[in-house]
Scaffold this motif. Structure first.
Motif, PDB file in Angstrom:
ATOM      1  N   ASP A 197      -4.961  -0.485  -5.060  1.00  0.00           N
ATOM      2  CA  ASP A 197      -4.260  -1.043  -3.901  1.00  0.00           C
ATOM      3  C   ASP A 197      -4.969  -2.360  -3.590  1.00  0.00           C
ATOM      4  O   ASP A 197      -6.012  -2.384  -2.929  1.00  0.00           O
ATOM      5  CB  ASP A 197      -4.369  -0.031  -2.750  1.00  0.00           C
ATOM      6  CG  ASP A 197      -3.675  -0.494  -1.485  1.00  0.00           C
ATOM      7  OD1 ASP A 197      -3.223  -1.656  -1.440  1.00  0.00           O
ATOM      8  OD2 ASP A 197      -3.586   0.319  -0.540  1.00  0.00           O
ATOM      9  N   SER A 242       0.846  -1.205   0.000  1.00  0.00           N
ATOM     10  CA  SER A 242       0.000   0.000   0.000  1.00  0.00           C
ATOM     11  C   SER A 242       0.877   1.250   0.000  1.00  0.00           C
ATOM     12  O   SER A 242       0.606   2.207  -0.734  1.00  0.00           O
ATOM     13  CB  SER A 242      -0.910   0.006   1.224  1.00  0.00           C
ATOM     14  OG  SER A 242      -1.752  -1.118   1.174  1.00  0.00           O
ATOM     15  N   ASP A 273      -8.706  -2.748  -0.040  1.00  0.00           N
ATOM     16  CA  ASP A 273      -8.602  -3.456   1.236  1.00  0.00           C
ATOM     17  C   ASP A 273      -9.761  -2.975   2.125  1.00  0.00           C
ATOM     18  O   ASP A 273      -9.601  -2.092   2.971  1.00  0.00           O
ATOM     19  CB  ASP A 273      -7.244  -3.151   1.867  1.00  0.00           C
ATOM     20  CG  ASP A 273      -6.970  -4.027   3.075  1.00  0.00           C
ATOM     21  OD1 ASP A 273      -7.911  -4.699   3.565  1.00  0.00           O
ATOM     22  OD2 ASP A 273      -5.823  -4.044   3.550  1.00  0.00           O
TER      23      ASP A 273
HETATM   24 MG   LIG Z   1      -2.055  -2.811   2.157  1.00  0.00          MG
END
Ligand SMILES: [Mg+2]
Ligand SMILES: Nc1ncnc2c1ncn2[C@@H]1O[C@H](COP(=O)(O)OP(=O)(O)OP(=O)(O)O)[C@@H](O)[C@H]1O
Length: 430
Positions: free
Chosen positions: A279, A174, A198
């Motif tokens: 991400d 990330s 996420d």
């Molecule tokens: Mg992450």
């Protein structure tokens, strides 16, 4: 391709005529437009045109200097989606030839000419000019010319998706995704959106110091297909060119998705945003696999240990097999040089993976830890940190802008051959 050249009537000289009834000019997506004018009058009209609501999403700059200024600008800068050039006569043809050597493939060129020019259309078409507007021009001629380059049928896929995933949890995927996206938006001035996938634990809003009221849950859990207006409302603006579609990061529900859960979100986002950085959380499920396989580019982030090595290799093998006509995923090694930690050295790692990493990012708990706690990017905290330069390099690599471009002479391919250099690839030009 050349469309018809427009001829003006005298009563339209103030340049403010509305479009004919029934004509619909579709607004453009987030594109970049740069104009190089020769006369003050054209400059003023183009400048006013760029403020039209239909060009509201475009990032436009209007300058003087004509084709010569354009050549000078793009010998060191990436070219935008659209270049507008005012012509003063046949010299434009030589100028266009020279511009071609510094122009990204995919950039569209509009030429504004005058009746006295006598530049044959055929010669302009041969040089790849997309539209030719015959003066005296009106504001709407410019708006129409730009918008018609991105009319509905062509605009379906404009954005490029870059998926970033960790070879293990907690490796810094990330962090890398957010810093690289920031750099793409800032240094390359490309309108970008980070989508934090996420759902439960995403940190993008923390990293960008944002507290958005809406997030991706507002789109993924609604039964209707999201449209661009909804997606726009869900975005939080992080910087001039960067927006965030945050994760809910709450645990009040569980997040089990089917393989296609995000398709409509990505497709809608692509219609308005040139660069989308995903991400992707470290998990292997139907939707993460599909997301990786369908991305334009993939970046795997790994730490230099055995488990990361094995997982990177497995990801590479599966993704290469599923994308036989793409270049292989890129990977970078993160947190290199952690005190007292035994590490697999970069060379051995690369040998096992059978390709070199795009970067090896040093471990620096102080700088990375401070940036994370402050909600800052590394470059904001420490402009000259090695990681800041590495993020720039990764951003260039992912967007196909490897090095500042130099105008190439006709002899370049021959010289390259003599020096044994491969020809510069433009396969990844954005
Ligand atoms: Mg992450
Ligand atoms: N090069 C580095 N040096 C020091 N610390 C780093 C470095 N890169 C990332 N970190 C730190 O490592 C931690 C984990 O980073 P991050 O959340 O980006 O990892 P991740 O792979 O996305 O994790 P997750 O699997 O939870 O999604 C963060 O505290 C981050 O600041």
């Amino acid at each position: 391709m050349i469309k018809s050249a427009h001829h003006k009537q005298d009563d339209a000289a103030d340049g403010a005529t509305p479009p004919p009834a029934g004509e619909y000019i579709a607004p453009v997506p987030r594109i970049s437009v740069q104009a190089f004018c020769e006369s003050q009058k054209t400059f003023d009209i183009v400048k006013t045109a760029t403020q039209d609501r239909r060009l509201g999403k475009a990032h436009a700059t209007v300058k003087m200097g004509g084709v010569a200024a354009a050549i000078e600008t793009y010998s060191s800068m990436p070219t935008p989606n659209v270049i507008i050039l005012e012509s003063t006569g046949r010299e434009i043809l030589d100028g266009l030839d020279e511009l071609a050597s510094v122009c990204d493939p995919g950039t569209r060129v509009v030429v504004i000419g005058s009746e006295q020019d006598e530049v044959p259309y055929r010669e302009l078409v041969r040089r790849g000019v997309n539209d030719y507007i015959l003066g005296p021009i009106e504001i709407l001629d410019i708006v129409r010319a730009i918008c018609s380059l991105f009319s509905a049928s062509e605009a379906v896929v404009t954005g490029r998706i870059i998926a970033v995933i960790g070879a293990k949890g907690g490796v810094g995927a990330s962090t890398v995704a957010h810093n690289v996206a920031w750099t793409i938006a800032r240094d390359l001035a490309l309108d970008s959106v980070v989508i934090d996938l996420d759902m439960a634990f995403g940190t993008a809003s923390l990293d960008y110091n944002q507290d958005p009221l809406q997030n991706i849950a507002n789109a993924v859990f609604q039964p209707e297909r999201p449209d661009t207006a909804l997606m726009e409302r869900l975005l939080a603006k992080c910087s001039e060119h960067l927006s965030l579609l945050a994760a809910p990061a709450t645990l009040d529900r569980v997040y089990d998705f089917g393989a296609e859960a995000f398709d409509a979100i990505f497709d809608t986002m692509r219609m308005t945003t040139p660069c989308i950085v995903l991400d992707v959380p470290h998990q292997w499920s139907a939707w993460t696999r599909r997301t990786l396989i369908s991305a334009d580019d993939i970046l795997i982030v790994a730490e230099p240990d055995l488990a990361n090595l094995r997982n990177t290799k497995n990801l590479m093998t599966v993704l290469k097999a599923a994308r036989p006509n793409d270049h292989p995923p890129l990977y970078c090694i993160n947190q290199v040089g952690m005190h007292k930690r035994p590490e697999i050295d970069v060379k051995s790692f690369a040998k096992a993976i059978e390709s070199a990493p795009v970067a090896a990012i040093p471990f620096d708990s102080k700088v990375f830890g401070t940036a994370a706690n402050n909600g800052q990017m590394i470059v904001e905290l420490s402009k000259n940190h090695r990681a800041s330069h590495i993020f720039q390099q990764i951003a260039r690599q992912l967007t196909g802008r490897l090095e500042p471009k130099k105008p190439r002479s006709l002899l370049s391919p021959v010289l390259d051959k003599l020096r044994g250099k491969p020809r510069r690839s433009t396969a990844n030009g954005m």
